[in-house]
Write a protein that holds these residues in place. Structure first.
Motif, short mmCIF file in Angstrom:
data_model
loop_
_atom_site.label_atom_id
_atom_site.label_comp_id
_atom_site.label_asym_id
_atom_site.label_seq_id
_atom_site.Cartn_x
_atom_site.Cartn_y
_atom_site.Cartn_z
N SER A 108 97.80 29.44 13.07
CA SER A 108 96.44 29.95 13.28
C SER A 108 95.72 29.14 14.36
O SER A 108 96.25 28.15 14.85
CB SER A 108 95.66 29.90 11.98
N VAL A 109 94.55 29.52 14.67
CA VAL A 109 93.77 28.83 15.70
C VAL A 109 93.34 27.47 15.16
O VAL A 109 93.01 27.32 13.98
CB VAL A 109 92.54 29.69 16.09
N ASP A 110 93.37 26.51 16.05
CA ASP A 110 93.00 25.14 15.65
C ASP A 110 91.53 25.10 15.30
O ASP A 110 90.69 25.44 16.12
CB ASP A 110 93.29 24.19 16.81
N GLU A 114 87.98 18.85 13.44
CA GLU A 114 88.80 18.29 12.36
C GLU A 114 88.72 16.77 12.33
O GLU A 114 88.90 16.17 11.28
CB GLU A 114 90.26 18.73 12.53
N SER A 115 88.44 16.20 13.48
CA SER A 115 88.36 14.75 13.52
C SER A 115 87.20 14.23 12.69
O SER A 115 87.16 13.05 12.34
CB SER A 115 88.22 14.28 14.97
N LEU A 117 86.50 15.32 9.73
CA LEU A 117 86.75 15.50 8.30
C LEU A 117 86.95 14.16 7.62
O LEU A 117 87.52 13.24 8.17
CB LEU A 117 88.00 16.36 8.10
N ARG A 169 101.84 22.73 7.34
CA ARG A 169 100.82 22.81 8.38
C ARG A 169 99.99 24.09 8.23
O ARG A 169 98.76 24.07 8.37
CB ARG A 169 101.48 22.78 9.75
N LEU A 172 97.61 23.70 5.29
CA LEU A 172 96.54 22.74 5.58
C LEU A 172 95.53 23.32 6.56
O LEU A 172 94.31 23.12 6.41
CB LEU A 172 97.14 21.45 6.15
N GLN A 173 96.03 24.02 7.55
CA GLN A 173 95.10 24.60 8.52
C GLN A 173 94.18 25.60 7.84
O GLN A 173 92.98 25.64 8.11
CB GLN A 173 95.90 25.30 9.62
N LEU A 176 91.67 23.59 5.66
CA LEU A 176 90.68 22.87 6.46
C LEU A 176 89.72 23.84 7.15
O LEU A 176 88.53 23.53 7.32
CB LEU A 176 91.39 21.99 7.50
N ALA B 2 97.65 23.21 18.70
CA ALA B 2 96.78 23.13 17.54
C ALA B 2 97.39 22.24 16.50
O ALA B 2 96.70 21.45 15.85
CB ALA B 2 96.54 24.54 16.99
N ARG B 3 98.73 22.33 16.34
CA ARG B 3 99.40 21.50 15.34
C ARG B 3 99.30 20.03 15.75
O ARG B 3 99.16 19.16 14.91
CB ARG B 3 100.86 21.94 15.21
N GLU B 5 96.86 18.61 17.34
CA GLU B 5 95.51 18.15 17.02
C GLU B 5 95.35 17.95 15.52
O GLU B 5 94.72 16.97 15.08
CB GLU B 5 94.48 19.18 17.52
N LEU B 6 95.92 18.84 14.76
CA LEU B 6 95.85 18.69 13.30
C LEU B 6 96.57 17.41 12.86
O LEU B 6 96.06 16.65 12.03
CB LEU B 6 96.49 19.91 12.63
N ASP B 7 97.74 17.18 13.42
CA ASP B 7 98.49 15.98 13.07
C ASP B 7 97.72 14.71 13.43
O ASP B 7 97.65 13.76 12.65
CB ASP B 7 99.84 15.98 13.79
N THR B 9 94.53 14.35 13.78
CA THR B 9 93.35 14.20 12.93
C THR B 9 93.73 13.62 11.56
O THR B 9 93.11 12.66 11.08
CB THR B 9 92.68 15.57 12.73
N ILE B 10 94.76 14.20 10.99
CA ILE B 10 95.16 13.75 9.66
C ILE B 10 95.72 12.33 9.73
O ILE B 10 95.43 11.48 8.87
CB ILE B 10 96.18 14.74 9.07
N LYS B 12 95.01 10.01 11.85
CA LYS B 12 93.94 9.05 12.08
C LYS B 12 93.13 8.84 10.81
O LYS B 12 92.75 7.70 10.47
CB LYS B 12 93.03 9.55 13.20
N ALA B 13 92.90 9.93 10.09
CA ALA B 13 92.07 9.82 8.89
C ALA B 13 92.79 9.05 7.79
O ALA B 13 92.20 8.19 7.12
CB ALA B 13 91.69 11.22 8.40
#
Lengths: 190, 249
Positions: A108-110, A114-115, A117, A169, A172-173, A176, B2-3, B5-7, B9-10, B12-13
């Motif tokens: 899906s779209v990013d 998210e940073s 969160l 993934r 989670l996407q 989130l 997108a993946r 960026e998700l990786d 973010t997670i 880092k968190a």
């Protein structure tokens, strides 16, 4: 928890701990325990069970401390022991089920922002994942293991590892994204 | 993308997160660990010190006991004359200290030549004619009178027998060819002394003394070699005398 630095040199500290000095072992424990408990918590939903795993991991750390060759970081060495202990404990309790029937989705779209969160919410999202998804995802994304290593550690094929990661993934996407939409409606996370 | 960026973010968190364990977690870790090695080391250290002290005491006891045993034979070696030195079995017979009347003066010493007492001479035999003083070079063996008094009757009998043998030889030689030279008398006394010493050594020692055996063998070899030389000279002299007599005839 306040860490009192008795031994400034890490090698000297490790040497004392190998010799059985309780004060040196405690200093190592207090220095790395919060981080290692967080790592165990990434794999194990129950915080008490995660702490039990961390304690067993530290016991193994101190027993096998003389096998540490100072070739990498000491924290990385402890971290590997903790990860393996967590995986071993989960597999002993048969919490890990690798779901091969789960359908694949298009990414899906990013979701933006998210940073921002919070770690707790991310952890709750990871906790909500099936154990198979969660384990592969944390091993690959958080701890940096490759699929070949993950396959060896979990006793699965590399394809299964990639598939579990892909599905994790996606889930989670979605989670989130919904959380973001929900958060913008009430309060801003960060 | 997108993946990724998700990786990030997670990662880092979660990568920065820490969770404080409960207060009793360290005690549980400690309970799972083996006993500190320092306790074992202390036990080993204490045991080692005790063992070392015990070892030193045992060795000291054995050492002093051995020293006492080594001194015991001298105390049972029989009556020892004043000034007589103890001779160890390892000491060669030739190097055995002999008691002299002048003590231990270095260099040549003037002394009386050993001669048998008149009472010891057998009936009908004459005493040797030379009783004058001679100069001992220090390299010459000591006379028979310098032998320590015999401690046991067997040795006294042996000495008496040797004295009589020497006197008999001197008398026989004087009867046959006149007077003997000093060197011949000295040789007789030296031989008698060597035989007495060898006999004493054989009696005193329960173990085999290599030096005594070697000395005995050398004496025998020397005697046989000397006899062979004399025989050769005698044969040559007889042959020459016969040849001269034949030529004159």
């Amino acid at each position: 928890m306040k860490i009192i630095s008795i031994y400034s040199d890490e090698k000297a500290l490790i040497r004392k701990a190998i010799a059985g000095r309780r004060d040196a072992q405690r200093q190592i424990y207090e220095q790395y325990a919060p981080r290692m408990l967080s790592i165990c918590r990434q794999y194990i939903r129950d915080p008490h069970f995660a702490e039990d795993v961390m304690i067993q991991g530290f016991v193994k750390v101190f027993i096998k401390l003389d096998s540490f060759r100072h070739e990498g970081s000491f924290e990385g060495w402890i971290r590997r022991i903790m990860v393996r202990e967590a995986i071993s404990s989960l597999r002993k309790k048969q919490f890990v089920v690798f779901d091969e029937e789960h359908a694949s989705f298009e990414p899906s779209v990013d979701p933006a922002g998210e940073s921002e969160l919070q770690a707790e919410y991310i952890q709750s999202c990871i906790d909500a994942l099936p154990e198979g998804y969660k384990m592969v995802f944390v091993l690959h994304v958080v701890d940096g293991y490759q699929h070949a290593e993950i396959a060896g550690m979990l006793g699965i094929s590399e394809g299964t590892s990639r598939s579990q990661l892909f599905k994790a993934r996606q889930v989670l996407q979605e989670q989130l994204k919904s959380y973001k939409n929900q958060a913008y409606g009430t309060h801003r996370i960060g | 993308m997108a993946r990724t960026e998700l990786d990030k973010t997670i990662r880092k968190a979660l990568g920065q997160r820490t969770i404080a364990p409960t207060s009793d977690a360290w005690e549980r870790v400690q309970a799972g660990l083996p006993a500190p090695r320092r306790m074992f080391r202390a036990v080993y250290y204490t045991s080692g010190v005790a063992a070392t002290i015990a070892g030193i005491l045992i060795l000291s006891f054995l050492y002093f006991q051995d020293s006492g045993v080594g001194e015991t034979p001298e105390s049972f070696a029989g009556p020892q004359q004043p000034g007589q030195e103890a001779r160890t079995p390892q000491q060669p017979l030739a190097d055995a200290p002999l008691r002299t009347e002048e003590g231990s003066q270095p260099g040549p010493v003037e002394r009386q030549v050993a001669t048998p007492e008149p009472g010891e001479i057998a009936a009908g035999q004459q005493a040797p004619s030379r009783r004058g003083p001679v100069v001992d070079s220090g390299m010459e063996p000591k006379g028979q009178t310098e032998e320590p008094p015999a401690a046991d009757p067997a040795e006294a009998l042996l000495i008496q027998a040797k004295v009589e043998e020497v006197v008999a030889r001197v008398n026989a030689a004087e009867r046959e060819g006149g007077q003997l030279a000093d060197a011949e008398v000295e040789q007789l006394l030296r031989d008698a002394r060597q035989e007495i010493l060898a006999e004493r050594s054989a009696r005193q020692q329960t173990t085999v003394d290599a030096m005594a055996l070697l000395s005995e063998v050398e004496t025998d070899l020397d005697r046989s070699f000397r006899d062979q030389i004399f025989e050769k000279l005698k044969a040559g002299y007889t042959r020459v005398r016969t040849a001269i007599a034949d030529r004159n005839n």
